[in-house]
Design a protein around this motif. Structure first.
Motif, mmCIF file in Angstrom:
data_model
loop_
_atom_site.group_PDB
_atom_site.id
_atom_site.type_symbol
_atom_site.label_atom_id
_atom_site.label_comp_id
_atom_site.label_asym_id
_atom_site.label_seq_id
_atom_site.Cartn_x
_atom_site.Cartn_y
_atom_site.Cartn_z
ATOM 1 N N ALA A 1 0.824 -1.208 0.000
ATOM 2 C CA ALA A 1 0.000 0.000 0.000
ATOM 3 C C ALA A 1 0.856 1.255 0.000
ATOM 4 N N VAL A 2 1.922 1.246 0.783
ATOM 5 C CA VAL A 2 2.806 2.416 0.875
ATOM 6 C C VAL A 2 3.410 2.754 -0.482
ATOM 7 N N THR A 3 3.695 1.729 -1.280
ATOM 8 C CA THR A 3 4.348 1.935 -2.576
ATOM 9 C C THR A 3 3.374 1.842 -3.747
ATOM 10 N N ALA A 4 2.072 1.898 -3.455
ATOM 11 C CA ALA A 4 1.070 1.689 -4.504
ATOM 12 C C ALA A 4 1.015 2.819 -5.512
ATOM 13 N N THR A 5 1.365 4.011 -5.095
ATOM 14 C CA THR A 5 1.340 5.153 -6.013
ATOM 15 C C THR A 5 2.718 5.369 -6.616
ATOM 16 N N ALA A 6 2.750 5.981 -7.776
ATOM 17 C CA ALA A 6 4.011 6.175 -8.482
ATOM 18 C C ALA A 6 4.940 7.091 -7.686
ATOM 19 N N ALA A 7 6.215 6.724 -7.635
ATOM 20 C CA ALA A 7 7.215 7.571 -6.980
ATOM 21 C C ALA A 7 7.238 8.929 -7.666
ATOM 22 N N PRO A 8 7.477 10.028 -6.960
ATOM 23 C CA PRO A 8 7.868 10.086 -5.545
ATOM 24 C C PRO A 8 6.701 10.241 -4.571
ATOM 25 N N VAL A 9 5.471 9.951 -5.019
ATOM 26 C CA VAL A 9 4.331 10.105 -4.110
ATOM 27 C C VAL A 9 4.315 8.951 -3.121
#
Length: 234
Positions: free
Chosen positions: A59-67
């Motif tokens: 979940a923490v990494t579900a959105t594209a970096a750097p978000v």
């Protein structure tokens, strides 16, 4: 801001989602069943369990970096077979404590320290300020299991390096306790803060979930009550 949400599919959690999105924030919600939340712009839904660190990392990494989340709001609660205080407790006895511990560990790995957790009046030093009738009710019904688990969260989160806030809500008020999909709009007001011990609570003290959500978001975004517990009431 971008938030990690645990418990977003619950009645209070859905109010938190609405409050965050209405203020222009974004969020990623970890839920057991994707259909338990309505897709909305600004909301990313990830399926998984808060008892799994890997699912929380997903979940923490579900959105594209750097978000990445800059804070987390937890509105999890224990589950009973029904709303009856005498109904059977479901799930593991440390569900809240282990879920919170997992979230703290994963967030620290990611460099995130801000976490706001919805707790309940009666935990810690607020127990002695509860009216005797409320203490008796909690002790003699299966609500005691939720109280015990919230107490474990309270104890363990203080051992972490997180910038935590424990929001101890008095009895939660809903417009329709039988069907959360029919919860009516409520004029959101500022809650009263009663310190960590909840001095002044009464048997009739309650707080509407819309007001709880507003307070959780305010505390998270404004960094209020850092490393403190606070009882809230309407």
């Amino acid at each position: 801001m971008h938030f990690l949400l645990l418990g977003a599919s619950g009645r209070t959690g859905k109010q938190v989602v609405s409050e965050l999105l209405s203020q222009g924030h974004t969020a990623v919600a970890l839920v057991r069943t994707a259909s338990s939340l309505t897709p909305r712009a600004g909301l990313t839904i990830v399926t998984g369990s808060p008892l799994s660190k890997d699912d929380i990392r997903k979940a923490v990494t579900a959105t594209a970096a750097p978000v990445r989340p800059s804070a987390a709001i937890i509105t999890l609660n224990t589950v009973r077979e029904s709303d009856s205080p005498f109904s059977k407790q479901l799930g593991p006895p440390r569900f809240l404590a282990d879920s919170c511990a997992n979230a703290c560990a994963v967030l620290e790995e990611a460099g995130v320290r801000r976490i706001v957790v919805l707790s309940t009046a009666g935990v810690g030093d607020s127990w002695r300020e509860l009216p005797w009738l409320s203490r008796m009710f909690m002790s003699l019904t299966n609500i005691k299991y939720a109280l015990e688990d919230h107490g474990l969260v309270d104890t363990e989160i203080r051992r972490t390096n997180m910038d935590w806030t424990l929001v101890r809500a008095v009895k939660l008020e809903y417009d329709d306790t039988k069907d959360s999909s029919k919860t009516k709009a409520k004029t959101v007001t500022e809650v009263k803060t009663l310190g960590s011990n909840g001095a002044g609570m009464s048997v009739t003290s309650s707080v509407h979930i819309a007001n709880v959500a507003k307070f959780l978001v305010k505390v998270a975004t404004e960094n209020g009550f850092v490393k403190e517990a606070v009882v809230i009431s309407d």
